[in-house]
Design a protein around this motif. Structure first.
Motif, PDB file in Angstrom:
ATOM      1  N   LEU A  66       2.483  81.650  -7.500  1.00  0.00           N
ATOM      2  CA  LEU A  66       1.649  80.647  -6.609  1.00  0.00           C
ATOM      3  C   LEU A  66       2.055  81.124  -4.892  1.00  0.00           C
ATOM      4  N   ASP A  67       1.283  82.010  -4.326  1.00  0.00           N
ATOM      5  CA  ASP A  67       1.825  82.118  -3.012  1.00  0.00           C
ATOM      6  C   ASP A  67       1.059  80.931  -1.959  1.00  0.00           C
ATOM      7  N   ILE A  68       1.965  80.112  -1.313  1.00  0.00           N
ATOM      8  CA  ILE A  68       1.703  79.209  -0.183  1.00  0.00           C
ATOM      9  C   ILE A  68       1.550  79.975   1.259  1.00  0.00           C
ATOM     10  N   PRO A  69       0.331  80.242   1.743  1.00  0.00           N
ATOM     11  CA  PRO A  69       0.365  80.630   3.054  1.00  0.00           C
ATOM     12  C   PRO A  69       0.806  79.755   4.007  1.00  0.00           C
ATOM     13  N   GLY A  70       1.388  80.304   5.332  1.00  0.00           N
ATOM     14  CA  GLY A  70       1.793  79.196   6.165  1.00  0.00           C
ATOM     15  C   GLY A  70       0.640  78.265   6.766  1.00  0.00           C
ATOM     16  N   GLY A  71       0.916  77.033   6.956  1.00  0.00           N
ATOM     17  CA  GLY A  71      -0.051  76.421   7.928  1.00  0.00           C
ATOM     18  C   GLY A  71      -0.808  75.475   6.883  1.00  0.00           C
ATOM     19  N   VAL A  72      -1.007  75.648   5.612  1.00  0.00           N
ATOM     20  CA  VAL A  72      -1.949  74.950   4.832  1.00  0.00           C
ATOM     21  C   VAL A  72      -1.232  74.098   3.871  1.00  0.00           C
ATOM     22  N   VAL A  73       0.009  74.143   3.761  1.00  0.00           N
ATOM     23  CA  VAL A  73       0.716  73.483   2.616  1.00  0.00           C
ATOM     24  C   VAL A  73       0.324  71.718   2.768  1.00  0.00           C
ATOM     25  N   ALA A  74       0.325  71.426   4.109  1.00  0.00           N
ATOM     26  CA  ALA A  74       0.112  69.679   4.079  1.00  0.00           C
ATOM     27  C   ALA A  74      -1.198  69.379   3.512  1.00  0.00           C
ATOM     28  N   ASP A  75      -2.209  70.193   3.421  1.00  0.00           N
ATOM     29  CA  ASP A  75      -3.483  70.018   3.033  1.00  0.00           C
ATOM     30  C   ASP A  75      -3.712  69.957   1.419  1.00  0.00           C
ATOM     31  N   ILE A  76      -2.676  70.724   0.859  1.00  0.00           N
ATOM     32  CA  ILE A  76      -2.788  70.960  -0.704  1.00  0.00           C
ATOM     33  C   ILE A  76      -1.467  70.394  -1.203  1.00  0.00           C
ATOM     34  N   VAL A  77      -0.791  69.627  -0.656  1.00  0.00           N
ATOM     35  CA  VAL A  77       0.263  68.959  -1.194  1.00  0.00           C
ATOM     36  C   VAL A  77       0.457  68.573  -2.534  1.00  0.00           C
ATOM     37  N   ALA A  78      -0.635  67.503  -2.831  1.00  0.00           N
ATOM     38  CA  ALA A  78      -0.718  66.985  -4.136  1.00  0.00           C
ATOM     39  C   ALA A  78      -1.213  67.997  -5.022  1.00  0.00           C
ATOM     40  N   GLN A  79      -2.191  69.141  -4.916  1.00  0.00           N
ATOM     41  CA  GLN A  79      -2.512  70.190  -5.850  1.00  0.00           C
ATOM     42  C   GLN A  79      -1.362  70.944  -6.218  1.00  0.00           C
ATOM     43  N   ILE A  80      -0.312  71.317  -5.357  1.00  0.00           N
ATOM     44  CA  ILE A  80       0.659  72.133  -5.667  1.00  0.00           C
ATOM     45  C   ILE A  80       1.714  71.344  -6.771  1.00  0.00           C
ATOM     46  N   ARG A  81       2.000  70.328  -6.122  1.00  0.00           N
ATOM     47  CA  ARG A  81       2.936  69.584  -6.892  1.00  0.00           C
ATOM     48  C   ARG A  81       2.391  69.141  -8.419  1.00  0.00           C
ATOM     49  N   ALA A  82       1.263  69.045  -8.623  1.00  0.00           N
ATOM     50  CA  ALA A  82       0.489  68.797  -9.932  1.00  0.00           C
ATOM     51  C   ALA A  82       0.620  70.034 -10.707  1.00  0.00           C
ATOM     52  N   LEU A  83       0.693  71.247  -9.916  1.00  0.00           N
ATOM     53  CA  LEU A  83       0.685  72.591 -10.816  1.00  0.00           C
ATOM     54  C   LEU A  83       2.043  73.059 -11.013  1.00  0.00           C
ATOM     55  N   LEU A  84       3.438  72.579 -10.440  1.00  0.00           N
ATOM     56  CA  LEU A  84       4.499  73.176 -10.533  1.00  0.00           C
ATOM     57  C   LEU A  84       5.107  73.364 -11.929  1.00  0.00           C
ATOM     58  N   PRO A  85       4.828  72.450 -12.814  1.00  0.00           N
ATOM     59  CA  PRO A  85       5.489  72.756 -14.207  1.00  0.00           C
ATOM     60  C   PRO A  85       4.867  73.824 -14.953  1.00  0.00           C
ATOM     61  N   ARG A  86       3.696  74.461 -14.201  1.00  0.00           N
ATOM     62  CA  ARG A  86       3.084  75.552 -14.910  1.00  0.00           C
ATOM     63  C   ARG A  86       3.146  76.615 -14.262  1.00  0.00           C
ATOM     64  N   VAL A  87       4.024  76.661 -13.176  1.00  0.00           N
ATOM     65  CA  VAL A  87       4.136  77.812 -12.427  1.00  0.00           C
ATOM     66  C   VAL A  87       5.562  78.719 -12.589  1.00  0.00           C
ATOM     67  N   ASP A  88       5.433  79.604 -12.957  1.00  0.00           N
ATOM     68  CA  ASP A  88       6.475  80.590 -12.683  1.00  0.00           C
ATOM     69  C   ASP A  88       7.394  80.771 -11.544  1.00  0.00           C
ATOM     70  N   THR A  89       6.616  81.280 -10.512  1.00  0.00           N
ATOM     71  CA  THR A  89       7.234  81.623  -9.256  1.00  0.00           C
ATOM     72  C   THR A  89       6.387  80.941  -7.970  1.00  0.00           C
ATOM     73  N   ILE A  90       6.844  80.139  -7.131  1.00  0.00           N
ATOM     74  CA  ILE A  90       6.251  79.695  -6.043  1.00  0.00           C
ATOM     75  C   ILE A  90       6.808  80.371  -4.590  1.00  0.00           C
ATOM     76  N   MET A  91       5.962  81.151  -3.934  1.00  0.00           N
ATOM     77  CA  MET A  91       6.405  81.641  -2.739  1.00  0.00           C
ATOM     78  C   MET A  91       5.811  80.946  -1.426  1.00  0.00           C
TER      79      MET A  91
END
Length: 316
Positions: A165-190
């Motif tokens: 999962l690649d997190i482009p700069g500047g959008v993380v604040a808009d998708i925090v909840a979605q990302i955190r729910a996915l983390l247990p299923r993600v191998d690598t976050i960038m």
């Protein structure tokens, strides 16, 4: 080479080189203009296809001329267009990007057909024999496209295909909840170091290693921190850290730099490189990318990156 599935935006970038930003209501006369295919996952696909990988891109385009042009360019690059849908209600996404004399980009986008990618557009056949599934964080911005991303992750996880999962700069604040729910299923976050405290809802926190430890505790297996401006990129795993320095280069255009970095990490991962070498080649992909205008078909080839690394090792 490996088969890689990618899901994310496909768009046309209209890039304008401007000498200075005007005030509100003012004007800036561009000194250069380029129109080319882009999009976070698309740029990564171009770089990986140039490295010889079988890239299968899942996305959505309008039925307009820009959509036809994008399909033609993708096919010409050897990227599979079988899983790219067409939308007769929304246009192909256009990004207007201004680039300053220092090479820094500012982007304005209407997401168009990309935002209407739905779960029914994700075909399990795209994942047959795949070595990795790569998701762009932009795909988590809109409900329909988020559903498609979740469906793709379900398919990948069920098939034991690692997810990046690649997190482009500047959008993380808009998708925090979605990302955190996915983390247990993600191998690598960038992601970039500035986005780390935002993702973990730790404003003002500066201890990167402590923050990464928190991220690893949430279930993700690997954290790839993007390096730039002399800062090393780092790949963290529980109990292990690999680092590689950023390469000093003359920056022309930062569009696609993070997408190239992601491609380098993915290439290293699927070809069995060590963690330090994954960091190093990711940095090299990013460094070469910022020395040229635009992304898409301008993304570096593997041979260009290897030649860059060779010269970095022996500058004489």
């Amino acid at each position: 080479m490996a088969a890689v599935v990618l899901l994310g935006d496909i768009n046309i970038d209209l890039v304008l080189a401007i000498p200075a930003y005007p005030g509100v209501g003012g004007e800036a006369i561009a000194t250069g203009q380029t129109a080319m295919i882009g999009g976070s996952a698309t740029n990564t696909a171009f770089a990986l296809a140039k490295a010889g990988h079988d890239c299968r891109l899942i996305g959505r385009l309008g039925t307009d001329s820009w959509g036809r042009e994008a399909l033609s360019e993708l096919a010409a690059a050897g990227i599979s267009t079988r899983w790219i849908g067409r939308d007769d209600r929304e246009p192909t996404q256009i990004n207007v990007i201004t680039v300053s004399p220092a090479g820094e980009r500012t982007m304005f986008a209407y997401r168009g057909a990309n935002a209407r990618l739905s779960a029914t557009d994700v075909d399990p056949a795209a994942f047959a024999g795949a070595a990795l599934f790569h998701l762009s964080g932009y795909a988590l911005l809109e409900p329909y496209q988020t559903e498609s991303a979740l469906t793709a992750i379900d398919i990948a996880v069920d098939a034991d295909i690692p997810v990046t999962l690649d997190i482009p700069g500047g959008v993380v604040a808009d998708i925090v909840a979605q990302i955190r729910a996915l983390l247990p299923r993600v191998d690598t976050i960038m992601l970039g170091s500035a986005d780390l405290p935002v993702l973990l809802e730790q404003p003002g926190a500066e201890d990167e290693e402590k923050l990464v430890a928190m991220l690893l505790e949430s279930g993700v297996r690997r954290v790839a921190m993007k390096g730039s401006d002399g800062k090393p990129s780092c790949l963290y795993r529980t109990g292990k850290t690999a680092r590689a320095p950023w390469f000093p280069v003359e920056v022309v255009d930062t569009v696609g730099a993070g997408d190239a970095f992601a491609a380098g990490h993915i290439h290293g991962r699927v070809t069995g490189l060590t963690d330090p070498d994954c960091c190093r080649i990711a940095n090299a992909y990013g460094a070469v990318a910022v020395t040229r205008k635009g992304a898409g078909r301008a993304m570096p080839t593997k041979d260009e990156v290897l030649e860059f690394l060779k010269k970095a090792d022996d500058p004489t």
